[in-house]
Structures are given as C-alpha cells and as structure tokens.
Design an enzyme around this catalytic site. Structure first.
Site, PDB file in Angstrom:
ATOM      1  N   ASP A  74       0.873  -1.174   0.000  1.00  0.00           N
ATOM      2  CA  ASP A  74       0.000   0.000   0.000  1.00  0.00           C
ATOM      3  C   ASP A  74       0.912   1.225   0.000  1.00  0.00           C
ATOM      4  OD1 ASP A  74      -1.671   2.102   0.544  1.00  0.00           O
ATOM      5  OD2 ASP A  74      -2.466   1.248   2.407  1.00  0.00           O
ATOM      6  N   ASN A 102      -5.734  13.085 -11.314  1.00  0.00           N
ATOM      7  CA  ASN A 102      -6.377  13.540 -12.564  1.00  0.00           C
ATOM      8  C   ASN A 102      -6.036  15.019 -12.714  1.00  0.00           C
ATOM      9  OD1 ASN A 102      -8.493  15.195 -11.227  1.00  0.00           O
ATOM     10  ND2 ASN A 102      -9.168  13.191 -10.487  1.00  0.00           N
ATOM     11  N   GLY A 120      -9.451   5.272  -6.131  1.00  0.00           N
ATOM     12  CA  GLY A 120      -8.203   4.535  -6.292  1.00  0.00           C
ATOM     13  C   GLY A 120      -7.099   5.037  -5.385  1.00  0.00           C
ATOM     14  N   VAL A 121      -5.893   5.035  -5.914  1.00  0.00           N
ATOM     15  CA  VAL A 121      -4.728   5.399  -5.108  1.00  0.00           C
ATOM     16  C   VAL A 121      -4.796   6.891  -4.713  1.00  0.00           C
ATOM     17  CG1 VAL A 121      -3.096   5.943  -6.971  1.00  0.00           C
ATOM     18  CG2 VAL A 121      -2.261   4.931  -4.876  1.00  0.00           C
ATOM     19  N   ASP A 122      -5.377   7.704  -5.559  1.00  0.00           N
ATOM     20  CA  ASP A 122      -5.554   9.129  -5.281  1.00  0.00           C
ATOM     21  C   ASP A 122      -6.389   9.325  -4.001  1.00  0.00           C
ATOM     22  OD1 ASP A 122      -5.653  11.878  -5.585  1.00  0.00           O
ATOM     23  OD2 ASP A 122      -6.785  11.863  -7.469  1.00  0.00           O
ATOM     24  N   THR A 167      -3.262   2.396 -14.591  1.00  0.00           N
ATOM     25  CA  THR A 167      -3.686   0.995 -14.798  1.00  0.00           C
ATOM     26  C   THR A 167      -4.950   0.610 -14.031  1.00  0.00           C
ATOM     27  OG1 THR A 167      -2.293   0.131 -13.009  1.00  0.00           O
ATOM     28  CG2 THR A 167      -1.301   0.247 -15.205  1.00  0.00           C
ATOM     29  N   GLY A 168      -5.564   1.578 -13.337  1.00  0.00           N
ATOM     30  CA  GLY A 168      -6.809   1.304 -12.617  1.00  0.00           C
ATOM     31  C   GLY A 168      -7.979   1.928 -13.364  1.00  0.00           C
ATOM     32  N   VAL A 169      -8.539   2.974 -12.767  1.00  0.00           N
ATOM     33  CA  VAL A 169      -9.681   3.684 -13.345  1.00  0.00           C
ATOM     34  C   VAL A 169      -9.417   4.106 -14.797  1.00  0.00           C
ATOM     35  CG1 VAL A 169     -11.078   5.798 -13.139  1.00  0.00           C
ATOM     36  CG2 VAL A 169     -10.402   4.557 -11.082  1.00  0.00           C
TER      37      VAL A 169
HETATM   38  N1  AR6 Z   1      -1.171   1.516  -3.145  1.00  0.00           N
HETATM   39  C1  AR6 Z   1      -0.602   1.161  -4.322  1.00  0.00           C
HETATM   40  N2  AR6 Z   1      -1.290   1.037  -5.464  1.00  0.00           N
HETATM   41  C2  AR6 Z   1      -2.615   1.259  -5.420  1.00  0.00           C
HETATM   42  C3  AR6 Z   1      -3.310   1.627  -4.238  1.00  0.00           C
HETATM   43  C4  AR6 Z   1      -2.520   1.758  -3.065  1.00  0.00           C
HETATM   44  N3  AR6 Z   1      -3.064   2.103  -1.894  1.00  0.00           N
HETATM   45  N4  AR6 Z   1      -4.628   1.772  -4.527  1.00  0.00           N
HETATM   46  C5  AR6 Z   1      -4.770   1.495  -5.843  1.00  0.00           C
HETATM   47  N5  AR6 Z   1      -3.559   1.186  -6.379  1.00  0.00           N
HETATM   48  P1  AR6 Z   1      -5.956   4.177 -10.017  1.00  0.00           P
HETATM   49  P2  AR6 Z   1      -5.453   5.585 -12.552  1.00  0.00           P
HETATM   50  C6  AR6 Z   1      -3.225   0.826  -7.772  1.00  0.00           C
HETATM   51  O1  AR6 Z   1      -7.342   3.804 -10.416  1.00  0.00           O
HETATM   52  O2  AR6 Z   1      -5.758   4.369 -13.328  1.00  0.00           O
HETATM   53  C7  AR6 Z   1      -8.644   8.420  -9.601  1.00  0.00           C
HETATM   54  O3  AR6 Z   1     -10.005   8.670  -9.415  1.00  0.00           O
HETATM   55  C8  AR6 Z   1      -4.301   0.223  -8.626  1.00  0.00           C
HETATM   56  O4  AR6 Z   1      -4.414  -1.169  -8.390  1.00  0.00           O
HETATM   57  O5  AR6 Z   1      -5.744   4.628  -8.626  1.00  0.00           O
HETATM   58  O6  AR6 Z   1      -4.219   6.376 -12.906  1.00  0.00           O
HETATM   59  C9  AR6 Z   1      -7.887   9.688  -9.976  1.00  0.00           C
HETATM   60  O7  AR6 Z   1      -8.403  10.830  -9.338  1.00  0.00           O
HETATM   61  C10 AR6 Z   1      -3.772   0.515 -10.015  1.00  0.00           C
HETATM   62  O8  AR6 Z   1      -2.852  -0.490 -10.416  1.00  0.00           O
HETATM   63  O9  AR6 Z   1      -5.348   5.356 -10.964  1.00  0.00           O
HETATM   64  C11 AR6 Z   1      -8.086   9.741 -11.445  1.00  0.00           C
HETATM   65  O10 AR6 Z   1      -9.334  10.318 -11.786  1.00  0.00           O
HETATM   66  C12 AR6 Z   1      -2.988   1.801  -9.843  1.00  0.00           C
HETATM   67  O11 AR6 Z   1      -2.883   2.020  -8.437  1.00  0.00           O
HETATM   68  C13 AR6 Z   1      -8.072   8.290 -11.861  1.00  0.00           C
HETATM   69  O12 AR6 Z   1      -8.494   7.558 -10.708  1.00  0.00           O
HETATM   70  C14 AR6 Z   1      -3.640   3.000 -10.483  1.00  0.00           C
HETATM   71  O13 AR6 Z   1      -5.034   2.921 -10.333  1.00  0.00           O
HETATM   72  C15 AR6 Z   1      -6.667   7.832 -12.191  1.00  0.00           C
HETATM   73  O14 AR6 Z   1      -6.713   6.532 -12.682  1.00  0.00           O
END
Ligand code: AR6
Length: 178
Positions: free
Chosen positions: A10, A24, A32-34, A118-120
């Site tokens: 994490d 974003n 997500g991570v944000d 790689t998430g949202v």
């Molecule tokens: N620690 C490490 N990695 C993580 C954690 C964590 N605590 N939580 C999620 N991940 P994402 P994006 C991974 O969706 O695709 C937000 O709403 C997750 O498994 O967080 O860049 C922003 O505000 C994935 O592999 O970010 C933007 O609007 C990675 O982090 C949008 O999402 C990225 O997933 C950005 O989307």
C-alpha cells in the site's frame, strides 16, 4: 540492492521521501490510489492541491506529504486509455519522467510509484509496465538523483507482470537466451 525495485504493498504506507499520486488533471482527489493518498495525508493535502490549479496529463506537481510518512507527494495525471493510438504511451512515459525530474530538482533521493493509469484509467497492465520500466530505467541511467526508485504494486499479479517485463528487458534474461 540496486537503485530500482518492484514490491507489493500500500503506497500510502511507504517510507520513501516522495510517493507519486496517480491523479487527474484537477488534482482535487478521486478514487483509487488518489483517494487513498488523500485520506492518509489528511485535509491539508487537498488544501495545498487547490492552490496548484490543476496539472496537464503527463506533467507533475509537488506538494508536501502532511500526515503521510513520505515527506512529499508528486502528483501526476496519467493518460486515459483510449485504445493506444492517442499518444497514451508517450504521455505515460512523460508522467514517470516528469516525476523523476521534479524529484531531482528538489533533491529527493527516494521515490515510490504506483502503476499509473492501470486502474480507473484502464491502461493495460503489461503495456503500462513496459512503458514505465523504460522511462524509469532511462532516467536512472542518465541521472544520479534519485538514488532509489520503487514501483509499489497493489497486487501480486501486477508485480508479477512488472517483474517479468523487468527480467526480460533489463536483467539480462534476453542476453542469457541468445
Ligand atoms: N497503493 C498502491 N497502489 C494502489 C493503491 C494503493 N493504496 N490503490 C490502488 N492502487 P488508479 P489511474 C493501484 O485507479 O488508473 C482516480 O479517481 C491500482 O491497483 O488509482 O491512474 C484519480 O483521481 C492501479 O494499479 O489510478 C483519477 O481520476 C494503480 O494504483 C483516476 O483515478 C492505479 O489505479 C486515475 O486513474
């Protein structure tokens, strides 16, 4: 240990000097991570982000880490995956490079990245892995700072993709097979 490593965990618990936020363009938080980083850092992080007036995709901005262990957060909006023909790879590489440049400019010696986009934002994991590794390794080859860079994957599956890609391109696997 080399300057680069891949781990599972994490990122909000990271003890690096700076962690990267997959943000974003508004820089005003999200899921997500944000969302996790803003929750862990506390409301002062959002207050500082409001003063930044957003950030274009592929660029990065620096804030303090507030209640995080990490002293700084490097916020970078990754590209939204649109099939791969909308400059996604160049923009994703630019996210990694911009964060590392900003770290270097501020004398930050250790940086932890999540797998940006790689998430949202839907970037396929293997393609993102190859872009991110190339961008990080190119930067480390040409710069002494930061001394340490890690990618912190949220799942073992994501780490496996990155490790396989790393072993193929950067750890001599390819040369060994020739
Ligand atoms: N620690 C490490 N990695 C993580 C954690 C964590 N605590 N939580 C999620 N991940 P994402 P994006 C991974 O969706 O695709 C937000 O709403 C997750 O498994 O967080 O860049 C922003 O505000 C994935 O592999 O970010 C933007 O609007 C990675 O982090 C949008 O999402 C990225 O997933 C950005 O989307």
């Amino acid at each position: 240990m080399g300057r680069f490593s891949i781990l599972v965990g994490d990122i909000t618990q990271s003890d690096a000097e700076a962690i990267v936020n997959a943000a974003n363009e508004s820089l005003l938080g999200g899921s997500g991570v944000d969302g996790a980083i803003h929750r862990a850092a506390g409301p002062e992080l959002l207050a500082e982000c409001r003063t930044l007036h957003g950030c274009p995709t592929g660029q990065a901005k620096l804030t303090k880490g507030y209640q995080l262990k990490a002293r700084y957060v490097l916020h970078t909006p990754g590209p939204v995956w649109q099939g791969g023909e909308h400059d996604e790879a160049a923009l994703l590489a630019s996210c990694y490079r911009s964060c590392l440049q900003l770290a270097e400019e501020n004398g930050i010696q250790s940086v932890d990245f999540p797998c940006i986009s790689t998430g949202v934002f839907g970037y396929p994991a293997a393609q993102a892995a190859s872009v991110s590794l190339r961008a990080i390794m190119d930067f480390l080859r040409d710069h002494d700072t930061p001394q340490q860079v890690r990618v912190v994957c949220h799942t073992e599956e994501a780490a496996k993709v990155l490790r396989q890609m790393y072993n193929f391109w950067f750890a001599g696997t390819k040369a060994d097979r020739l």
